[in-house]
Design an enzyme around this catalytic site. Structure first.
Site, PDB file in Angstrom:
ATOM      1  N   GLY A  69       0.815  -1.213   0.000  1.00 20.85           N
ATOM      2  CA  GLY A  69       0.000   0.000   0.000  1.00 20.85           C
ATOM      3  C   GLY A  69       0.843   1.256   0.000  1.00 20.85           C
ATOM      4  N   GLU A  70       2.148   1.073  -0.115  1.00 18.35           N
ATOM      5  CA  GLU A  70       3.024   2.239   0.035  1.00 18.35           C
ATOM      6  C   GLU A  70       3.151   3.078  -1.232  1.00 18.35           C
ATOM      7  OE1 GLU A  70       5.819  -0.462   1.572  1.00 18.35           O
ATOM      8  OE2 GLU A  70       5.826   0.426   3.561  1.00 18.35           O
ATOM      9  N   ARG A 163       9.339   5.104   7.541  1.00 18.27           N
ATOM     10  CA  ARG A 163       7.919   4.746   7.668  1.00 18.27           C
ATOM     11  C   ARG A 163       7.538   4.444   9.115  1.00 18.27           C
ATOM     12  NH1 ARG A 163       8.644  -0.111   3.687  1.00 18.27           N
ATOM     13  NH2 ARG A 163      10.694   0.114   4.618  1.00 18.27           N
ATOM     14  N   ASP A 285       9.105 -12.651   5.283  1.00 16.11           N
ATOM     15  CA  ASP A 285       8.417 -11.390   4.988  1.00 16.11           C
ATOM     16  C   ASP A 285       7.440 -11.616   3.826  1.00 16.11           C
ATOM     17  OD1 ASP A 285       7.802  -8.766   5.526  1.00 16.11           O
ATOM     18  OD2 ASP A 285       9.529  -7.908   4.475  1.00 16.11           O
TER      19      ASP A 285
HETATM   20 ZN    ZN Z   1       9.130  -5.275   7.941  1.00 13.43          ZN
END
Ligand code: ZN
Length: 390
Positions: A69-70, A163, A285
């Site tokens: 979503g970045e 972030r 991840d």
């Molecule tokens: Zn991370």
């Protein structure tokens, strides 16, 4: 239902020799040489001759609901499917939210976690997202840990990253104390999974808390420690003081070309530097976005992380770095099981859950995957798919 795996070379993850393994229901019932096929009971027999039998893999950091979503709404990555996980030999996942803990929340994450469990694997999650204060399910970290079976820790809290919510050390200290007490009261790990960015403060937050409070270094499971050479070097120094280190297997060619230490080599280098094997874990991840930013922090592109990268790096550690299979396997089996206090996971032992992976002998490719006693993949053929998979 009984499943008998015959004649495999068993790595539990330590080498146990040639053994038969009998699964009864979702548990490992027996590990012995030459277990006879039980009479009068329906038994599935798997011939593992010439193959290796290892514990099902544990992936301690997966964006089960999707992440990203970045780069705007269209860059939110999709939810993970069951076979995205099982194809990588992973039989236990821990879900997390990332940068976006707003359009995705803990209720959805807990529901997704339960859904994956209904589909056949073992699944847990962390409460929170990048953000501090943590947006919990019940209103408190302790109550999330105590009341919600699936929640085993907090995270991923972003530090040293543009972030990050830029918490103070005191805020992180408080949050970690809450995670610790919630963990103690619920018999769970209560670890705080930390997303480390490439910022210059690196591990300073964690070092300050470890130096100035009674919180032990094992309360933190910092990830992305192989993000770049600078952070990797700091991770080694942190590890020498007893800190845990998690290396992220999802990457891009560009990141590696820019000097990100590849997990397989990072493992070898960390061991050579004197870090104890039990301090090191890998996670994928998976399903997170792999965002690329220019030097001004502007987003320029996106890929999706894969859970299958987890075992690929373990395999590379054996085939390319010549680490022992038992050593390399530890970072995705017994080590995360101990750190996350998943008591019946990560080892092939009588009474443990029936989570097994069968590997080809030379290539070490994944051949068969068994989760909670159920054969999910057999001879590379997917037998169990997720509810909405074709
Ligand atoms: Zn991370």
């Amino acid at each position: 239902m009984l499943t008998l795996i015959k004649n495999g070379e068993v790595y539990g993850p330590d080498y146990l020799g040639k053994q038969d393994i009998l699964l009864a229901g979702n548990k490992i019932a027996m590990i012995e040489k030459n277990i006879p096929i039980p009479q009068g009971l329906e038994t599935k027999v798997i011939d593992a001759s010439g193959k290796k039998v290892v514990p099902g893999f544990i992936d301690s950091h997966v964006h089960l609901l999707g992440g990203g979503g970045e780069g705007g709404f269209k860059t939110r990555t999709p939810e993970i499917t069951l076979t995205d996980i099982t194809k990588g030999g992973v039989t236990t996942v821990v879900g997390c939210l990332g940068t976006d803990g707003f359009t995705r929340d803990m209720k959805s994450l807990v529901a997704k976690t339960r859904g994956l469990e209904e589909e056949g694997i073992s699944a847990y999650c962390y409460t929170g997202s990048y953000q501090v204060p943590v947006r919990t399910t019940t209103g408190s970290i302790q109550e999330d840990l105590i009341l919600i079976d699936k929640i085993i820790g907090v995270g991923e809290i972003a530090l040293s990253d543009h972030r990050s919510s830029q918490p103070t050390v005191a805020e992180l200290e408080r949050l970690t104390a809450e995670a610790r007490v919630g963990g103690i009261l619920s018999g769970k790990a209560g670890v705080v999974n930390i997303h480390l960015g490439s910022g210059k403060r690196a591990l300073q937050y964690l070092e300050e808390i470890i130096d100035n409070t009674e919180i032990p270094p094992t309360q933190f499971l910092p990830t992305h420690m192989n993000r770049d050479e600078d952070l990797f070097q700091k991770a080694l120094a942190y590890g020498k003081k007893g800190g845990l280190m998690d290396f992220t297997t999802s990457t891009t060619k560009k990141f590696l070309a820019e000097g990100e230490p590849k997990c397989s080599t990072a493992l070898l280098r960390a061991l050579k530097a004197g870090i104890k094997l039990e301090q090191i874990t890998f996670s994928s991840d998976g399903q997170g976005s792999l965002p690329d930013f220019d030097e001004h922090g502007n987003y320029i592109g996106l890929q999706v992380g894969k859970v299958t990268s987890l075992y690929d790096e373990v395999r590379d550690a054996v085939l390319n770095e010549e680490l022992e299979l038992a050593t390399a396997l530890a970072v995705i089996t017994v080590n995360p099981a101990k750190i996350l206090k998943l008591k019946s996971k990560g080892e092939i032992k009588k009474g443990h859950d029936g989570d097994l992976v069968i590997l080809e002998d030379e290539s070490l490719e994944i051949d068969t995957v068994i989760a909670m006693g159920r054969v999910m993949i057999e001879n590379k053929e997917i037998l169990v798919k997720g509810t909405f998979e074709d």
